[in-house]
Scaffold this motif. Structure first.
Motif, PDB file in Angstrom:
ATOM      1  N   GLU A 255       0.828  -1.202   0.000  1.00 27.14           N
ATOM      2  CA  GLU A 255       0.000   0.000   0.000  1.00 27.14           C
ATOM      3  C   GLU A 255       0.866   1.258   0.000  1.00 27.14           C
ATOM      4  O   GLU A 255       0.611   2.204  -0.754  1.00 27.14           O
ATOM      5  CB  GLU A 255      -0.923  -0.009   1.231  1.00 27.14           C
ATOM      6  CG  GLU A 255      -1.927   1.107   1.257  1.00 27.14           C
ATOM      7  CD  GLU A 255      -2.815   1.021   2.490  1.00 27.14           C
ATOM      8  OE1 GLU A 255      -3.278   2.078   2.941  1.00 27.14           O
ATOM      9  OE2 GLU A 255      -3.038  -0.095   2.995  1.00 27.14           O
ATOM     10  N   ASN A 256       1.905   1.278   0.834  1.00 25.96           N
ATOM     11  CA  ASN A 256       2.806   2.433   0.881  1.00 25.96           C
ATOM     12  C   ASN A 256       3.535   2.621  -0.452  1.00 25.96           C
ATOM     13  O   ASN A 256       3.727   3.749  -0.915  1.00 25.96           O
ATOM     14  CB  ASN A 256       3.816   2.294   2.008  1.00 25.96           C
ATOM     15  CG  ASN A 256       3.191   2.523   3.361  1.00 25.96           C
ATOM     16  OD1 ASN A 256       2.142   3.176   3.492  1.00 25.96           O
ATOM     17  ND2 ASN A 256       3.810   1.969   4.404  1.00 25.96           N
ATOM     18  N   ASN A 257       3.973   1.529  -1.063  1.00 24.40           N
ATOM     19  CA  ASN A 257       4.658   1.627  -2.354  1.00 24.40           C
ATOM     20  C   ASN A 257       3.719   2.161  -3.422  1.00 24.40           C
ATOM     21  O   ASN A 257       4.126   2.954  -4.288  1.00 24.40           O
ATOM     22  CB  ASN A 257       5.198   0.262  -2.774  1.00 24.40           C
ATOM     23  CG  ASN A 257       6.402  -0.148  -1.958  1.00 24.40           C
ATOM     24  OD1 ASN A 257       7.047   0.682  -1.304  1.00 24.40           O
ATOM     25  ND2 ASN A 257       6.721  -1.430  -1.960  1.00 24.40           N
TER      26      ASN A 257
ATOM     27  N   LEU B   8       1.167   4.217  -2.940  1.00 24.97           N
ATOM     28  CA  LEU B   8       0.956   5.637  -2.680  1.00 24.97           C
ATOM     29  C   LEU B   8       2.135   6.470  -3.135  1.00 24.97           C
ATOM     30  O   LEU B   8       1.966   7.554  -3.682  1.00 24.97           O
ATOM     31  CB  LEU B   8       0.664   5.877  -1.197  1.00 24.97           C
ATOM     32  CG  LEU B   8      -0.676   5.383  -0.684  1.00 24.97           C
ATOM     33  CD1 LEU B   8      -0.757   5.549   0.833  1.00 24.97           C
ATOM     34  CD2 LEU B   8      -1.797   6.148  -1.360  1.00 24.97           C
ATOM     35  N   ARG B   9       3.341   5.987  -2.887  1.00 21.91           N
ATOM     36  CA  ARG B   9       4.549   6.722  -3.285  1.00 21.91           C
ATOM     37  C   ARG B   9       4.709   6.764  -4.797  1.00 21.91           C
ATOM     38  O   ARG B   9       5.227   7.732  -5.343  1.00 21.91           O
ATOM     39  CB  ARG B   9       5.785   6.097  -2.657  1.00 21.91           C
ATOM     40  CG  ARG B   9       5.892   6.337  -1.177  1.00 21.91           C
ATOM     41  CD  ARG B   9       7.126   5.713  -0.605  1.00 21.91           C
ATOM     42  NE  ARG B   9       7.135   5.840   0.848  1.00 21.91           N
ATOM     43  CZ  ARG B   9       7.955   5.198   1.642  1.00 21.91           C
ATOM     44  NH1 ARG B   9       8.831   4.370   1.137  1.00 21.91           N
ATOM     45  NH2 ARG B   9       7.885   5.372   2.935  1.00 21.91           N
ATOM     46  N   ALA B  10       4.289   5.709  -5.466  1.00 22.84           N
ATOM     47  CA  ALA B  10       4.439   5.656  -6.922  1.00 22.84           C
ATOM     48  C   ALA B  10       3.523   6.653  -7.601  1.00 22.84           C
ATOM     49  O   ALA B  10       3.848   7.181  -8.655  1.00 22.84           O
ATOM     50  CB  ALA B  10       4.157   4.245  -7.418  1.00 22.84           C
ATOM     51  N   LYS B  11       2.355   6.938  -7.031  1.00 21.86           N
ATOM     52  CA  LYS B  11       1.406   7.863  -7.627  1.00 21.86           C
ATOM     53  C   LYS B  11       1.858   9.304  -7.476  1.00 21.86           C
ATOM     54  O   LYS B  11       1.514  10.158  -8.273  1.00 21.86           O
ATOM     55  CB  LYS B  11       0.016   7.687  -7.022  1.00 21.86           C
ATOM     56  CG  LYS B  11      -0.623   6.377  -7.422  1.00 21.86           C
ATOM     57  CD  LYS B  11      -1.979   6.236  -6.809  1.00 21.86           C
ATOM     58  CE  LYS B  11      -2.610   4.931  -7.185  1.00 21.86           C
ATOM     59  NZ  LYS B  11      -3.922   4.729  -6.568  1.00 21.86           N
ATOM     60  N   ASN B  12       2.570   9.630  -6.392  1.00 28.86           N
ATOM     61  CA  ASN B  12       2.963  11.012  -6.129  1.00 28.86           C
ATOM     62  C   ASN B  12       4.198  11.376  -6.855  1.00 28.86           C
ATOM     63  O   ASN B  12       5.021  11.212  -7.336  1.00 28.86           O
ATOM     64  CB  ASN B  12       3.170  11.260  -4.642  1.00 28.86           C
ATOM     65  CG  ASN B  12       1.833  11.140  -3.919  1.00 28.86           C
ATOM     66  OD1 ASN B  12       0.803  11.392  -4.504  1.00 28.86           O
ATOM     67  ND2 ASN B  12       1.887  10.757  -2.668  1.00 28.86           N
TER      68      ASN B  12
END
Length: 132
Positions: free
Chosen positions: A124-126, A128-132
């Protein structure tokens, strides 16, 4: 000229050099055998597939990985460890483990819950970071 080449080919009396000059191709027969013996072959494969039912129930065929080894024999169920019979048991997915609650889980299920939960959080964290 063409008729002479055909006659020579039929009797296999043409030499290799003459065939090169005339531009004639010859193909090797597979396995070095003539076509007459090739049809209906594979008698060994038929014999190998007709293993007796007694041998099939006492041996594990194809499990040998050693060059000089033999296929292992099937032993009675009591000779195998207990954990072996539980390898294919279905385990609860992460969503079911969450519903059960951590207080009611066994130690193995609790360890599995922590591992699966950590894995889900990392994914989930990966994302979120990929979208930003």
């Amino acid at each position: 000229m063409a008729m002479i080449c055909v006659r020579l080919l039929r009797h296999n009396s043409i030499t290799k050099e003459a065939a090169q000059v005339l531009g004639i191709r010859r193909f090797a027969v597979a396995g070095g055998k003539s076509k007459k013996g090739a049809k209906g072959g594979g008698g060994d494969a038929a014999k190998a597939s007709e293993l007796s039912k007694e041998l099939k129930s006492t041996m594990v065929f194809g499990a040998n990985i050693l060059k000089d080894g033999a296929d292992p024999k099937i032993m009675p169920d009591s000779d195998y460890p207990d954990w072996l019979w539980h390898l294919l048991d279905k385990r609860l997915p992460l969503s079911e483990l969450r519903r059960e609650g951590t207080e009611t889980l066994t130690l193995d299920d609790l360890r599995r819950f922590v591992k699966l939960d950590n894995r889900a959080r990392i994914k989930e964290n990966n994302a979120l970071r990929a979208k930003n």
